[in-house]
Write a protein that holds these residues in place. Structure first.
Motif, mmCIF file in Angstrom:
data_model
loop_
_atom_site.group_PDB
_atom_site.id
_atom_site.type_symbol
_atom_site.label_atom_id
_atom_site.label_comp_id
_atom_site.label_asym_id
_atom_site.label_seq_id
_atom_site.Cartn_x
_atom_site.Cartn_y
_atom_site.Cartn_z
ATOM 1 N N MET A 1 52.143 17.983 44.533
ATOM 2 C CA MET A 1 53.109 18.755 44.971
ATOM 3 C C MET A 1 52.820 20.375 45.120
ATOM 4 O O MET A 1 53.182 20.988 45.894
ATOM 5 C CB MET A 1 54.152 18.955 43.749
ATOM 6 N N GLN A 2 51.775 20.490 44.414
ATOM 7 C CA GLN A 2 51.130 21.842 44.659
ATOM 8 C C GLN A 2 50.553 22.044 45.915
ATOM 9 O O GLN A 2 50.497 23.050 46.470
ATOM 10 C CB GLN A 2 50.018 21.978 43.539
ATOM 11 N N GLU A 3 49.879 20.830 46.513
ATOM 12 C CA GLU A 3 49.254 21.152 47.923
ATOM 13 C C GLU A 3 50.488 21.114 48.850
ATOM 14 O O GLU A 3 50.318 21.824 49.625
ATOM 15 C CB GLU A 3 48.515 19.618 47.987
ATOM 16 N N ILE A 4 51.672 20.478 48.510
ATOM 17 C CA ILE A 4 52.803 20.417 49.371
ATOM 18 C C ILE A 4 53.367 21.896 49.419
ATOM 19 O O ILE A 4 53.584 22.526 50.489
ATOM 20 C CB ILE A 4 53.825 19.508 49.176
ATOM 21 N N GLN B 1 54.003 26.986 52.323
ATOM 22 C CA GLN B 1 53.791 28.346 52.301
ATOM 23 C C GLN B 1 53.032 28.749 53.792
ATOM 24 O O GLN B 1 53.681 29.639 54.383
ATOM 25 C CB GLN B 1 52.999 28.759 51.135
ATOM 26 N N THR B 2 52.269 27.713 54.198
ATOM 27 C CA THR B 2 51.795 28.004 55.653
ATOM 28 C C THR B 2 52.815 28.086 56.635
ATOM 29 O O THR B 2 52.948 28.864 57.606
ATOM 30 C CB THR B 2 50.486 26.942 55.898
ATOM 31 N N ILE B 3 53.670 27.036 56.815
ATOM 32 C CA ILE B 3 54.592 26.822 57.510
ATOM 33 C C ILE B 3 55.774 28.113 57.791
ATOM 34 O O ILE B 3 56.017 28.604 58.598
ATOM 35 C CB ILE B 3 55.525 25.454 57.301
ATOM 36 N N THR B 4 55.880 28.388 56.376
ATOM 37 C CA THR B 4 56.698 29.693 56.216
ATOM 38 C C THR B 4 56.164 30.835 56.894
ATOM 39 O O THR B 4 56.883 31.665 57.625
ATOM 40 C CB THR B 4 57.090 29.848 54.656
ATOM 41 N N SER B 5 54.875 31.002 56.627
ATOM 42 C CA SER B 5 54.278 32.197 57.483
ATOM 43 C C SER B 5 54.124 32.170 58.748
ATOM 44 O O SER B 5 54.308 32.990 59.552
ATOM 45 C CB SER B 5 52.751 32.297 56.909
ATOM 46 N N ILE B 6 53.999 30.697 59.525
ATOM 47 C CA ILE B 6 53.945 30.483 60.867
ATOM 48 C C ILE B 6 55.385 30.787 61.495
ATOM 49 O O ILE B 6 55.554 31.624 62.355
ATOM 50 C CB ILE B 6 53.415 29.105 61.028
ATOM 51 N N HIS C 1 62.566 28.404 58.903
ATOM 52 C CA HIS C 1 62.407 29.035 57.802
ATOM 53 C C HIS C 1 63.149 28.481 56.919
ATOM 54 O O HIS C 1 62.827 28.233 55.532
ATOM 55 C CB HIS C 1 62.557 30.699 58.037
ATOM 56 N N GLN C 2 64.413 28.254 57.166
ATOM 57 C CA GLN C 2 65.581 27.800 56.318
ATOM 58 C C GLN C 2 65.261 26.439 55.680
ATOM 59 O O GLN C 2 65.417 26.144 54.508
ATOM 60 C CB GLN C 2 66.938 27.625 56.951
ATOM 61 N N ALA C 3 64.682 25.446 56.511
ATOM 62 C CA ALA C 3 64.302 24.413 55.992
ATOM 63 C C ALA C 3 62.973 24.272 55.149
ATOM 64 O O ALA C 3 63.098 23.471 54.085
ATOM 65 C CB ALA C 3 63.794 23.343 57.249
ATOM 66 N N THR C 4 62.155 25.193 55.292
ATOM 67 C CA THR C 4 61.129 25.223 54.580
ATOM 68 C C THR C 4 61.572 25.909 53.274
ATOM 69 O O THR C 4 60.986 25.294 52.006
ATOM 70 C CB THR C 4 60.024 26.287 54.984
ATOM 71 N N GLY C 5 62.617 26.665 53.102
ATOM 72 C CA GLY C 5 63.161 27.206 51.615
ATOM 73 C C GLY C 5 63.874 26.117 51.079
ATOM 74 O O GLY C 5 63.705 26.075 49.733
ATOM 75 N N ARG C 6 64.624 25.247 51.733
ATOM 76 C CA ARG C 6 65.272 24.356 50.986
ATOM 77 C C ARG C 6 64.165 23.297 50.510
ATOM 78 O O ARG C 6 64.260 22.726 49.300
ATOM 79 C CB ARG C 6 65.982 23.435 51.995
ATOM 80 N N VAL C 7 63.208 23.004 51.251
ATOM 81 C CA VAL C 7 61.841 22.250 50.781
ATOM 82 C C VAL C 7 61.407 22.675 49.541
ATOM 83 O O VAL C 7 61.183 22.242 48.578
ATOM 84 C CB VAL C 7 60.974 21.797 51.853
ATOM 85 N N LEU D 1 60.934 20.999 45.815
ATOM 86 C CA LEU D 1 59.837 20.954 45.302
ATOM 87 C C LEU D 1 59.824 21.716 43.873
ATOM 88 O O LEU D 1 59.095 21.210 43.040
ATOM 89 C CB LEU D 1 58.743 21.377 46.264
ATOM 90 N N GLY D 2 60.283 22.761 43.782
ATOM 91 C CA GLY D 2 60.505 23.338 42.739
ATOM 92 C C GLY D 2 61.192 22.617 41.500
ATOM 93 O O GLY D 2 60.871 22.546 40.506
ATOM 94 N N ARG D 3 62.480 22.040 41.906
ATOM 95 C CA ARG D 3 63.200 21.055 41.174
ATOM 96 C C ARG D 3 62.242 19.808 40.490
ATOM 97 O O ARG D 3 62.225 19.446 39.461
ATOM 98 C CB ARG D 3 64.493 20.819 41.617
ATOM 99 N N ILE D 4 61.606 19.354 41.720
ATOM 100 C CA ILE D 4 60.898 18.017 41.347
ATOM 101 C C ILE D 4 59.819 18.506 40.406
ATOM 102 O O ILE D 4 59.389 17.674 39.470
ATOM 103 C CB ILE D 4 60.289 17.264 42.803
ATOM 104 N N GLU D 5 59.138 19.571 40.545
ATOM 105 C CA GLU D 5 57.919 19.965 39.647
ATOM 106 C C GLU D 5 58.481 20.248 38.330
ATOM 107 O O GLU D 5 57.684 19.985 37.302
ATOM 108 C CB GLU D 5 57.220 21.448 40.113
ATOM 109 N N ALA D 6 59.452 21.101 38.244
ATOM 110 C CA ALA D 6 60.249 21.228 36.824
ATOM 111 C C ALA D 6 60.504 19.980 36.134
ATOM 112 O O ALA D 6 60.168 19.673 34.919
ATOM 113 C CB ALA D 6 61.599 22.005 36.899
ATOM 114 N N GLY D 7 61.107 18.985 36.917
ATOM 115 C CA GLY D 7 61.283 17.587 36.171
ATOM 116 C C GLY D 7 59.974 16.810 35.773
ATOM 117 O O GLY D 7 60.039 16.348 34.880
#
Length: 576
Positions: free
Chosen positions: A390-393, A398-403, A443-449, A453-459
């Motif tokens: 998940m950290q790699e994702i 982050q790269t997609i967001t920058s692009i 940008h919106q899709a990467t935000g939702r992803v 991922l944050g919720r998955i990481e917390a779980g």
């Protein structure tokens, strides 16, 4: 404390002084009032005499025998006296109503027609210290037909001292003179003051004589009273010796003295007889007290011994009964224990079987716990790998967001350049807008992803923590299972030892039941003998108690008798 003599003297003073002072005061007041009336009447009569003289002189004037001036001068001489060379007049009128009395005359305007010292002057404005125009008051009284006027005026002997003065005035109808007769009221009361003075002297004489008589007769009375007081004081102290009171009179004090002498003689006879009786009673009570004390001591010893025997027998019988009860209860316990022993043996067999099954189940549970621990460790490893992926994702997103942000910036620049190109750049502007829209969607899709991922990481972190807790619990459970397994092993050993002891106990319980019957028979015989002994000692003890009560009653009576004898002896010893 005042003596009787002093009280009698004070009574004499009261009896003599009060009536004497009261009579003297009444006499003084009556005399003063009567003298005041006589003085007033004298002033009025003297004035009427002078008015008659003026009337006669006026008749002579009318007849031509005298001139008016001659007649008036004769009237002045008649009223007061002849005129001296200094222009004053001497008081030669023989009518006297006091040391300071004199007549004078004035007209209705206050001009003095006749006066000892200020004749010819006007007295109309004469005033007293309190502001009264007493001459005007005299004029008004004279015009009204005559009257008295009282006022305060300085005395001739001391001008600074003022005294009440009374004046009678009446008008002459011929010449219009007002004849006044005046004097000080104290001149009227000279006789009353003498009455008061002689009353005071007589009061002192009567008081002195009365007190002396009271003192003399009270002295004779006090001689009797003192002798009676002395004898009664000696009797109160217990002294019955001494001479009797001599009888020197036949009045009440003489009878009282004779009665006191008789009382003293009676007390002497009574005390003598009482002294002999108290001595004999004292000796007898002492002997009786000694005898009763010895008898009571002996009875107490016998009673104590019998009581101990009775208490021992009663205690022995009670203990025997208690022992029988305990043995019978013991036999019931032995029978119950034997029955329970068989049940215990049966239960112990069941417990042994359950212990073996429990040991087997504990071994199976230990094996399953080991397998569960291995699975938990594998799951924890997988969760750690998933967290790394998940950290790699996250890095890819982050790269997609920058692009997307750079693409959006390029689309904005392209729109600006297309706007500059005008008509030629419209197609490029549409493409730039589409590119920018795609960039925003990306940008919106990467935000939702990223959120997902944050919720998955917390779980995943929570699951990893719970996996760690589960692993810890599994390890603790494995340790507990080992402890239970060790306990089951110790329980098996204990059950074997208990079974061995129960087998040995069964034989001993059968021997205990056989001995119980022998002990019950022996205790029954002891209880029978103890009961008979207790009954016999109770009868003996009852008889001794009755005898002891009688002796105690006699002893209390002898003690009371001795105490009364001592009191009587002490009471009689006070008298000599």
């Amino acid at each position: 404390m005042k003596s009787v003599r002093t009280k009698l003297v004070l009574l004499a003073l009261i009896v003599i002084l009060v009536p004497t002072i009261a009579v003297g005061t009444v006499n003084y007041v009556l005399a003063k009032n009567e003298l005041d009336k006589m003085g007033r009447l004298g002033l009025e009569n003297g004035t009427h005499v002078l008015l008659s003289v003026i009337e006669e002189l006026d008749k002579q004037v009318q007849a031509g025998a005298l001139t008016l001036e001659e007649a008036q001068e004769r009237a002045r001489i008649q009223i007061l006296g002849k005129k001296t060379g200094e222009g004053t007049r001497s008081i030669d009128n023989p009518a006297k109503f006091g040391e300071n009395f004199y007549f004078y005359a004035f007209d209705e305007n206050g001009l003095l027609e006749v006066h000892p010292s200020i004749e010819g002057e006007s007295a109309y404005d004469f005033q007293t210290d309190d502001g009264r125009y007493f001459v005007r008051e005299l004029i008004d009284a004279a015009k009204a037909g005559g009257g008295f006027v009282s006022y305060d005026w300085p005395t001739p002997s001391n001008p600074d001292e003022k005294a009440p003065k009374i004046t009678y005035a009446e008008m002459d109808p011929q010449w219009g003179w007002i004849i006044a007769a005046g004097t000080y009221e104290m001149d009227f009361n000279v006789g009353a003051n003498k009455v008061l003075y002689y009353t005071f002297i007589m009061t002192i004489i009567a008081t002195s004589v009365g007190v002396a008589l009271y003192w003399f007769f009270s002295s004779r009375m006090m001689e009797y009273i003192k002798r009676i007081m002395s004898m009664t004081s000696d009797i109160a102290k217990g002294v019955l010796s001494g001479p009797t009171i001599p009888i020197i009179s036949k009045d009440e004090l003489g009878v009282l003295a004779e009665n006191v002498n008789n009382m003293k003689a009676s007390l002497q006879e009574m005390v003598g007889n009482t002294r002999d009786s108290s001595s004999q009673m004292r000796i007898s009570s002492e002997m009786l007290s000694a005898i009763t004390e010895e008898t009571t001591a002996s009875a107490d010893e016998i009673h104590h011994a019998i009581t101990e025997v009775a208490n021992g027998a009663i205690t022995q019988a009670e203990e025997a009964e208690v022992a029988i009860g305990k043995v019978e209860h013991l036999s019931v316990l032995i029978a119950s224990t034997t029955s329970q022993y068989d049940t215990i043996i049966k239960e112990m067999n069941d417990v042994t079987e359950l212990q073996e099954n429990g040991s087997q189940k504990v071994e199976e549970l230990a094996e399953n716990s080991k397998k569960f621990t291995i699975v938990i460790e594998e799951l924890r490893t997988n969760f750690s790998s998933l967290t790394n992926q998940m950290q790699e994702i996250q890095q890819v997103i982050q790269t997609i967001t920058s692009i997307s942000e750079q693409t959006n910036l390029l689309a904005l620049n392209a729109s600006i350049e297309a706007a500059r190109a005008g008509e030629h750049g419209k197609g490029f502007a549409v493409v730039a807008a589409e590119v920018r829209k795609l960039s925003e969607d990306t940008h919106q899709a990467t935000g939702r992803v990223r959120d997902l991922l944050g919720r998955i990481e917390a779980g995943t972190a929570t699951s990893d923590s719970k996996m760690g807790n589960t692993l810890h619990l599994s390890q603790a459970q494995f340790v507990a299972i080992e402890d239970v397994q060790s306990a089951f092993n110790r329980l098996s050993t204990s059950i074997q030892e208990i079974t061995s002891h129960l087998t040995s106990l069964d034989g001993e319980m059968h021997q205990m039941d056989d001995n119980r019957l022998v002990v019950v028979n022996a205790i029954n015989e002891i209880a029978t003998v103890a009961t008979e002994s207790a009954a016999a000692t109770e009868q003996v003890n009852a008889s001794i108690d009755e005898q002891k009560e009688a002796i105690t009653s006699i002893m209390h009576s002898s003690v009371e008798l001795h105490n009364e004898a001592e009191k009587m002896h002490e009471l009689v010893a006070r008298f000599t």
